[in-house]
Design a protein around this motif. Structure first.
Motif, PDB file in Angstrom:
ATOM      1  N   ASP A 278       0.853  -1.181  -0.153  1.00 39.03           N
ATOM      2  CA  ASP A 278      -0.148  -0.042   0.165  1.00 39.03           C
ATOM      3  C   ASP A 278       0.912   1.185  -0.167  1.00 39.03           C
ATOM      4  O   ASP A 278       0.463   2.395  -0.500  1.00 39.03           O
ATOM      5  CB  ASP A 278      -0.969   0.046   1.078  1.00 39.03           C
ATOM      6  N   GLN A 279       2.135   1.086   0.800  1.00 37.31           N
ATOM      7  CA  GLN A 279       3.042   2.331   0.735  1.00 37.31           C
ATOM      8  C   GLN A 279       3.839   2.413  -0.650  1.00 37.31           C
ATOM      9  O   GLN A 279       4.752   3.304  -0.541  1.00 37.31           O
ATOM     10  CB  GLN A 279       3.726   2.290   1.804  1.00 37.31           C
ATOM     11  N   ILE A 348      -3.258   1.059  12.900  1.00 35.92           N
ATOM     12  CA  ILE A 348      -4.517   0.492  12.677  1.00 35.92           C
ATOM     13  C   ILE A 348      -5.117  -0.253  13.745  1.00 35.92           C
ATOM     14  O   ILE A 348      -6.300  -0.486  13.772  1.00 35.92           O
ATOM     15  CB  ILE A 348      -4.397  -0.556  11.365  1.00 35.92           C
ATOM     16  N   GLY A 351      -6.955   1.701  15.950  1.00 33.94           N
ATOM     17  CA  GLY A 351      -7.955   2.773  15.604  1.00 33.94           C
ATOM     18  C   GLY A 351      -7.439   3.986  15.286  1.00 33.94           C
ATOM     19  O   GLY A 351      -8.313   5.096  15.238  1.00 33.94           O
ATOM     20  N   ARG A 352      -6.147   4.240  14.953  1.00 34.75           N
ATOM     21  CA  ARG A 352      -5.423   5.368  14.889  1.00 34.75           C
ATOM     22  C   ARG A 352      -5.273   5.666  13.414  1.00 34.75           C
ATOM     23  O   ARG A 352      -5.069   6.996  13.144  1.00 34.75           O
ATOM     24  CB  ARG A 352      -4.417   5.925  15.708  1.00 34.75           C
ATOM     25  N   GLY A 353      -5.372   4.593  12.586  1.00 35.06           N
ATOM     26  CA  GLY A 353      -4.658   4.728  11.223  1.00 35.06           C
ATOM     27  C   GLY A 353      -5.960   4.397  10.228  1.00 35.06           C
ATOM     28  O   GLY A 353      -6.892   3.762  10.801  1.00 35.06           O
ATOM     29  N   THR A 354      -5.832   4.699   9.053  1.00 33.15           N
ATOM     30  CA  THR A 354      -6.885   4.440   8.147  1.00 33.15           C
ATOM     31  C   THR A 354      -6.987   2.691   7.910  1.00 33.15           C
ATOM     32  O   THR A 354      -5.845   1.906   7.720  1.00 33.15           O
ATOM     33  CB  THR A 354      -6.780   4.748   6.847  1.00 33.15           C
ATOM     34  N   ASP A 355      -8.121   2.159   8.279  1.00 35.20           N
ATOM     35  CA  ASP A 355      -8.310   0.708   8.073  1.00 35.20           C
ATOM     36  C   ASP A 355      -8.762   0.424   6.679  1.00 35.20           C
ATOM     37  O   ASP A 355      -9.819  -0.063   6.546  1.00 35.20           O
ATOM     38  CB  ASP A 355      -9.135   0.193   9.133  1.00 35.20           C
ATOM     39  N   ALA A 356      -7.774   0.528   5.632  1.00 37.84           N
ATOM     40  CA  ALA A 356      -8.124   0.336   4.227  1.00 37.84           C
ATOM     41  C   ALA A 356      -8.678  -1.094   3.751  1.00 37.84           C
ATOM     42  O   ALA A 356      -9.495  -1.354   2.963  1.00 37.84           O
ATOM     43  CB  ALA A 356      -7.167   0.670   3.390  1.00 37.84           C
ATOM     44  N   HIS A 357      -8.387  -1.982   4.860  1.00 36.28           N
ATOM     45  CA  HIS A 357      -8.720  -3.557   4.341  1.00 36.28           C
ATOM     46  C   HIS A 357      -9.781  -4.104   5.203  1.00 36.28           C
ATOM     47  O   HIS A 357     -10.102  -5.360   5.153  1.00 36.28           O
ATOM     48  CB  HIS A 357      -7.645  -4.452   4.383  1.00 36.28           C
TER      49      HIS A 357
END
Length: 364
Positions: A278-279, A348, A351-357
């Motif tokens: 993803d990065q 992730i 709950g602080r990061g975007t949970d894209a999956h």
């Protein structure tokens, strides 16, 4: 829950730990030593299937001396965590992946496959019951240990006709106090963890028992962990005693050993592969030899290496030792990519990061 799967009943612990005592235990719980009041339990009987699902008081097991697991080692387990999020909710991380791997392990050891719905419900209900046991300290979590054992009382080499599935919970702090530190590892030349056609890809106790002599050897050599080579050529790096391994190169790419059936398909491993891609990073799953590891570290082509797993999440590897000599990786400390993978994954999970999956399953 499906109508044909057993519903959970709740039998509360009549003597739970007092609130003030629980608070005292959660100040510094360590890892795997502080246990909660309750556990999940489901039984399986051949011809009847899964039955008697319950959340009940955590208590010792009473088993017959001829119980199958004690003699033939039909046993599998999982490890996952429940986290308290910054907004106060509690969540599981990728529990569905643990459920799938649990079924895969059961199949390999000729055990009945627990339906994913029952696995997930057992974890959810136990966490909902024990949410007050989740430490509020930095890195705190509720570690869940689902496991299944052959419980039929008999002496004979065949799959058991009866099984017990359980989930126990342990309040844990950060695996490494003060943050992740670089570890030293010992290259085992005399021991193998698993061979082609064996149980290397299953999460069963025998794999870990097989690693203990080599781990003891590593400790005697002044190292923190052992790394195993393949059982055939004794050349290819496979995994540590309980963690998968990644290599970081000067072109920004990652390499990790492929899933050929001899190493555990780690959920943290898979998560890091997805995050790295993803990065925009190149991630290759390919064989990597111990001699090449040494040469790449010496030339500077290899700049970092790290291990990963549920318990410690991401652990930098600073030094590698063996009977053939020692070498240091990069600066011998935590590299930038290693730290970035750790930060991204824990963000992730918390709950602080975007949970894209869609990896985080909130329980409220």
């Amino acid at each position: 829950m499906s109508a044909d799967l057993p519903a959970f009943r709740f039998d509360p612990n009549p003597s739970p730990v007092a609130a003030n005592e629980r608070t005292a235990r959660l100040v510094d719980p360590g890892f795997g030593r502080v246990f909660t009041d309750h556990m999940a339990l489901i039984r399986y009987t051949e011809g009847r299937g899964w039955h008697d699902a319950q959340i009940t008081a955590r208590a010792p097991l009473t088993v017959d001396p001829s119980t199958a697991v004690l003699h033939y080692a039909q046993e599998i387990f999982e490890g996952l965590k429940a986290y308290r999020l910054d907004d106060g909710d509690v969540a599981l991380f990728r529990a569905d992946a643990n459920a799938r791997r649990f079924r895969d392990s059961a199949r390999r050891l000729a055990m009945p496959e627990l339906p994913d719905a029952l696995f997930l419900e057992s974890c959810r209900k136990l966490v909902e019951t024990e949410r007050d046991w989740i430490p509020t300290i930095d890195g705190g979590a509720l570690y869940l240990r689902p496991f299944m054992i052959a419980s039929e009382a008999f002496l004979g080499v065949k799959p058991s006709a009866e099984y017990i599935y359980m989930v126990i919970a342990s309040s844990v702090g950060a695996y490494w106090k003060g943050g992740a530190r670089a570890v030293s590892i010992w290259v085992s030349r005399d021991y193998s963890r698993a061979a082609p056609g064996g149980t290397g890809a299953a999460k069963c106790g025998g794999n870990y028992a097989a690693s203990l002599a080599a781990q003891s050897e590593a400790i005697r050599q002044g190292c923190d962990q052992v790394v195993f080579l393949d059982a055939v050529e004794r050349r290819w790096v496979e995994e540590l005693g309980g963690m998968n391994v990644f290599f970081v190169f000067d072109d920004g790419s990652l390499v990790t050993p492929p899933l050929t059936g001899t190493i555990l398909p780690g959920i943290t491993r898979e998560s890091i592969i997805r995050i790295a891609r993803d990065q925009g990073m190149t991630v290759r799953e390919e064989l990597y030899g111990i001699d090449q590891w040494c040469a790449d570290a010496a030339s500077g082509r290899l700049v970092e290496a790290f291990a990963c797993g549920t318990a410690a999440v991401v652990t930098p590897i600073g030094q590698v030792k063996s009977a053939d000599g020692d070498f240091t990786i990069g600066s011998g400390g935590t590299g930038q990519t290693t730290q970035r993978m750790l930060d991204a994954l824990t963000a992730i999970q918390r709950g602080r990061g975007t949970d894209a999956h869609g990896w985080v399953q909130r329980l409220g």
